[in-house]
Motif scaffolding. Sequence first.
Motif, PDB file in Angstrom:
ATOM      1  N   LYS A  70     -16.434 -18.297 -22.688  1.00  0.00           N
ATOM      2  CA  LYS A  70     -16.192 -17.254 -21.688  1.00  0.00           C
ATOM      3  C   LYS A  70     -16.771 -17.573 -20.318  1.00  0.00           C
ATOM      4  O   LYS A  70     -16.334 -16.998 -19.317  1.00  0.00           O
ATOM      5  CB  LYS A  70     -16.730 -15.913 -22.182  1.00  0.00           C
TER       6      LYS A  70
ATOM      7  N   ILE B 125     -13.945 -18.810 -17.920  1.00  0.00           N
ATOM      8  CA  ILE B 125     -12.749 -17.993 -17.703  1.00  0.00           C
ATOM      9  C   ILE B 125     -12.306 -18.008 -16.247  1.00  0.00           C
ATOM     10  O   ILE B 125     -11.117 -18.167 -15.949  1.00  0.00           O
ATOM     11  CB  ILE B 125     -12.999 -16.540 -18.175  1.00  0.00           C
TER      12      ILE B 125
ATOM     13  N   SER C 142     -10.365 -17.370 -24.812  1.00  0.00           N
ATOM     14  CA  SER C 142     -11.794 -17.567 -24.621  1.00  0.00           C
ATOM     15  C   SER C 142     -12.588 -17.065 -25.817  1.00  0.00           C
ATOM     16  O   SER C 142     -12.293 -16.013 -26.379  1.00  0.00           O
ATOM     17  CB  SER C 142     -12.253 -16.829 -23.365  1.00  0.00           C
ATOM     18  N   SER C 143     -13.596 -17.829 -26.192  1.00  0.00           N
ATOM     19  CA  SER C 143     -14.546 -17.379 -27.210  1.00  0.00           C
ATOM     20  C   SER C 143     -15.792 -16.839 -26.520  1.00  0.00           C
ATOM     21  O   SER C 143     -15.997 -17.036 -25.316  1.00  0.00           O
ATOM     22  CB  SER C 143     -14.924 -18.528 -28.145  1.00  0.00           C
ATOM     23  N   GLU C 144     -16.613 -16.156 -27.302  1.00  0.00           N
ATOM     24  CA  GLU C 144     -17.878 -15.633 -26.775  1.00  0.00           C
ATOM     25  C   GLU C 144     -18.970 -16.683 -26.969  1.00  0.00           C
ATOM     26  O   GLU C 144     -18.682 -17.850 -27.206  1.00  0.00           O
ATOM     27  CB  GLU C 144     -18.214 -14.325 -27.498  1.00  0.00           C
TER      28      GLU C 144
ATOM     29  N   ASN D  60     -14.543 -13.130 -30.871  1.00  0.00           N
ATOM     30  CA  ASN D  60     -14.376 -11.996 -29.948  1.00  0.00           C
ATOM     31  C   ASN D  60     -15.679 -11.264 -29.680  1.00  0.00           C
ATOM     32  O   ASN D  60     -15.679 -10.213 -29.057  1.00  0.00           O
ATOM     33  CB  ASN D  60     -13.312 -11.021 -30.472  1.00  0.00           C
TER      34      ASN D  60
END
Length: 345
Positions: A45, A48, A86-88, A130
Motif C-alpha cells: 500500500k 499506491i 494493493s496489499s496491506e 486487505n
Amino acid sequence: LYVWFDAVIGYLSASIEWARRTGEPEAWRRWWNDPEARSYYFMGKDNIVFHSQIWPAELLGYNGQGSRGGDAGEYGILNLPTEVVSSEYLTMEGDKFSTSRGVVILVGDFLERYQVDALRYFIAAAGPENQDSDFTWSEFLRRTNSELVAAWGNLVNRTAAMIAKSFGEIPAPVELEEIDQNLLAAIRGGFTTVGKHIEHHRFKAGVNELMRLVGEANAYVARTEPFKLKGEDQRERLATILHTLATAVVNLDLMFAPFLPHSSNTIDAMYGGTGEIAPMPRAERVEDLGGGPAHLVITGDYTGAPAWEPREAVLGAPIAKPTPVFTKLDESIVAEELARMGLEA
C-alpha cells in the motif's frame, strides 16, 4: 524523482526489451496498445500513489490525453492500469520488519530450513491481503502442520499410497455411485469458484475454498473407507473410489498451482503428469541490447501451462509408494527462530 517518476517507466521498457529478446519486437503492443488488454499492478500500500496517480499521469501526458492535449508519442496510445491491487502491511512477531534489529526473514536463510511452498501458503492464507497481518513462527508452524501437511499433503499421499498398494497404477472406474459423483461435482465446481476469487484478486478466499474442497475429499475417504475393501469381490468398488480420489487430487493440484507451484509440479509428476503443471521462471545472464554490460533477467516460457478447467486422471499411470510432499515441522523450530531474533518463546 527516480522512484516517483522514472522507475515506473520500467514497466514499459521491460516489456519492449522482452519483446525484442523473443524475436518479436512488436509483441509488447498486445498489452500496451490493445484496448481490450487488461493490466494489473501488484504492490504494497505504500506504493499506491505512484501507480494510481503518477504513472497514469505520465501515460495520459504521453498519450496526449491530459488537460493540455497533444498527440501520442511514437509508441502510440498506451493503456492505463486496469487495476492497482494493493496489499496491506505484514509485521513479524508483532513488530515492523527491520534488518538492523533482526526482525527479518532472509529468503536464503528461510529456504535452507523450510519449503518454499510452506511460506507461499502462509502468505496466501494468512497474509495482509486487505488488512495488516502478523507473521509469527508459531502460526507458521500451525498452518504448515495442520493445514498443508495434515489436510492437503495427507490427501495426496494416502491416495497415492492406496493406489500403489492395491493396483500400482491409476485404475479405471466401474460404476460411480452418488457419493462419488457428488465429490467430483464439488471439485469441478471449484474451477469456477476459485477462478472467480483469483480473477478478483481475493487470493485468501481462493485458498480457503481450496482447503474446504480438500476437506470434502478427506471426508469422502472417511465415509467410503477404501482401506477396508480387501476382498476380490470389492475390487471394482475399490477401483472406482481410488479413481475418484485420483481425479479429485489432480484437479485440486491444478487449482493449487498458482499458489503452490513447486509442490504442484511434484504432485503432477507423482500422478502421471509431466511435472510441469506450473511453468517456473528462470534467471538468465544476457547481453545488453544497448551495448552496456551484461545483466540478469528473469524470464520463462509459460505457453505450456494447462487450461484452467477440469481434467481427468491419467488411466494406467504408474503410481509408486509416495514420499511426503510437505515436511512436518517440529515444534522446536519456534523457539529456535525466536532465539535467532533475540526473543524468547
